[in-house]
Design a protein around this motif. Structure first.
Motif, PDB file in Angstrom:
ATOM      1  N   ARG A 108      12.200  44.756 -12.144  1.00 60.05           N
ATOM      2  CA  ARG A 108      11.554  43.471 -11.835  1.00 60.05           C
ATOM      3  C   ARG A 108      10.394  43.667 -10.872  1.00 60.05           C
ATOM      4  N   ARG A 109      10.592  44.495  -9.824  1.00 53.95           N
ATOM      5  CA  ARG A 109       9.498  44.769  -8.879  1.00 53.95           C
ATOM      6  C   ARG A 109       8.331  45.453  -9.570  1.00 53.95           C
ATOM      7  N   THR A 150       6.519  42.894 -11.636  1.00 53.79           N
ATOM      8  CA  THR A 150       5.826  41.945 -10.756  1.00 53.79           C
ATOM      9  C   THR A 150       4.553  42.550 -10.196  1.00 53.79           C
ATOM     10  N   GLU A 158       0.875  40.960 -10.713  1.00 52.19           N
ATOM     11  CA  GLU A 158       0.086  40.456  -9.592  1.00 52.19           C
ATOM     12  C   GLU A 158      -1.203  41.221  -9.387  1.00 52.19           C
TER      13      GLU A 158
END
Length: 61
Positions: free
Chosen positions: A21-22, A25, A29
């Motif tokens: 998930r990181r 993300t 971003e």
């Protein structure tokens, strides 16, 4: 429909869901990527396809 640039990579089964998930993300971003497809295989590996729109700049005279 616009044109897209694709990026594909594989995540090993030892990576946790939080780590994946990181990773996704950060790509979203800072790189402008969006998740196109995520596939999980029976052996636990994950294959991820990311895409982002190609922006063509029109030449001015």
């Amino acid at each position: 429909m616009g044109e897209y640039e694709l990026q594909q990579f594989e995540v090993s089964r030892t990576e946790s869901r939080g780590a994946v998930r990181r990773l996704l993300t950060e790509h979203a971003e800072y790189g402008g990527w969006e998740l196109a497809r995520l596939r999980r295989y029976p052996d636990g590996t994950r294959r991820v396809w990311l895409r982002r729109r190609i922006i063509r700049v029109m030449r001015t005279l």
